[in-house]
Design an enzyme around this catalytic site. Sequence first.
Site, PDB file in Angstrom:
ATOM      1  N   LYS A  51       0.844  -1.207   0.000  1.00  0.00           N
ATOM      2  CA  LYS A  51       0.000   0.000   0.000  1.00  0.00           C
ATOM      3  C   LYS A  51       0.880   1.260   0.000  1.00  0.00           C
ATOM      4  CE  LYS A  51      -3.719  -2.520   2.219  1.00  0.00           C
ATOM      5  NZ  LYS A  51      -4.357  -2.969   3.447  1.00  0.00           N
ATOM      6  N   GLN A  95      -4.553  -1.698   9.748  1.00  0.00           N
ATOM      7  CA  GLN A  95      -4.414  -3.021   9.128  1.00  0.00           C
ATOM      8  C   GLN A  95      -4.974  -4.112  10.037  1.00  0.00           C
ATOM      9  OE1 GLN A  95      -3.209  -3.565   5.910  1.00  0.00           O
ATOM     10  NE2 GLN A  95      -3.959  -5.637   6.276  1.00  0.00           N
ATOM     11  N   ASP A 120     -11.169   2.600   4.101  1.00  0.00           N
ATOM     12  CA  ASP A 120     -11.489   1.169   4.004  1.00  0.00           C
ATOM     13  C   ASP A 120     -13.000   0.954   3.892  1.00  0.00           C
ATOM     14  OD1 ASP A 120      -9.404  -0.605   3.831  1.00  0.00           O
ATOM     15  OD2 ASP A 120      -9.032  -0.704   5.992  1.00  0.00           O
TER      16      ASP A 120
END
Length: 290
Positions: A51, A95, A120
């Site tokens: 990422k 994460q 997200d």
Amino acid sequence: MRNIDGKAVAAKVLDSVAQEVSALKEQGVTPGLAVVIVGDDPASKVYVGSKVKKCEELGIYSRKIALPAETSEAELRTLISDLNNDDAISGILVQSPLPGDLRKIEDDIVEGIDPAKDVDGFHPINVAKLVMGDDTGFVPCTPAGCIELLKSEGVELSGKRAVVVGRSMIVGKPLAALLLNESCTVTIAHSRTTDINAVCSEADILLVGVGVPELIKKDAVKRGAYVIDVGINRVDDPSKKKGYRLTGDVDYKDVFENCEAITPVPGGVGPMTIALLMQNTVKAAKLQNA
Ligand SMILES: NC(=O)c1ccc[n+]([C@@H]2O[C@H](COP(=O)([O-])OP(=O)(O)OC[C@H]3O[C@@H](n4cnc5c(N)ncnc54)[C@H](OP(=O)(O)O)[C@@H]3O)[C@@H](O)[C@H]2O)c1
């Protein structure tokens, strides 16, 4: 009977993201993504690394914050609050999975992220916006990527029968909501579904995210269906250097002849996830500077 090339579709998405980043920078706005990783999970480290690398390639500012597994809930909450108030940061991602006891409060931690920075798409406000069909929210990247893949194939979604196998909050449920918003007739199957083959074989579009290697065989696929395989599973394979290979939740070889088109694993949905994360980060920067 053809492959859906996720790498190629993702490359197109990333091209347009790069153009949007340049346009924003000309207006004095640099999109920024904060990626928070807690603990030493090797797979998480790889995901976070890719990422950050993708941000660098696109000219998006990135900040990786790596914390030890012993990090307390209070420390993590303070960090999120600081990032919420940091103008250099347009998007925040924690994460998953969090280690140890933090795992039990993962949803609460996500709720601490400003919904306007929740790239997200896991915050309840964004989940609600998705269900309401309000496009000012953020859609989870993997399901959004699945829809982009179908559109790239020119599939007319309206009126199609879609079956989603799996009902998690990161794959199955948001995917079903997106398909419904596209006017598909949607069925969700899961581990308690009886006669899953019969359910799946009604699908014009079959989307599978279960985490069971090669669960779906050709008996479950209608001739001419589109198949989107979200699964990423490691299976032992002594013939490979690493000792394993990656496989999907669909038995690709078995199903290929039966279907119109199918995503391979790897190289199907996977590349789309990161592309859509970059797209969400740019969207966040735009909305925050509108
Ligand atoms: N490509 C990507 O970027 C990406 C991103 C995220 C996830 N994934 C992959 O997608 C897969 C699913 O991930 P997830 O996070 O959604 O997993 P998850 O949270 O474990 O959810 C799995 C879902 O599959 C259902 N299921 C499990 N076994 C089943 C069976 N035998 N028959 C029918 N349904 C079954 C479960 O049903 P119940 O609810 O009834 O238990 C559950 O709803 C994994 O392989 C993961 O690695 C890929």
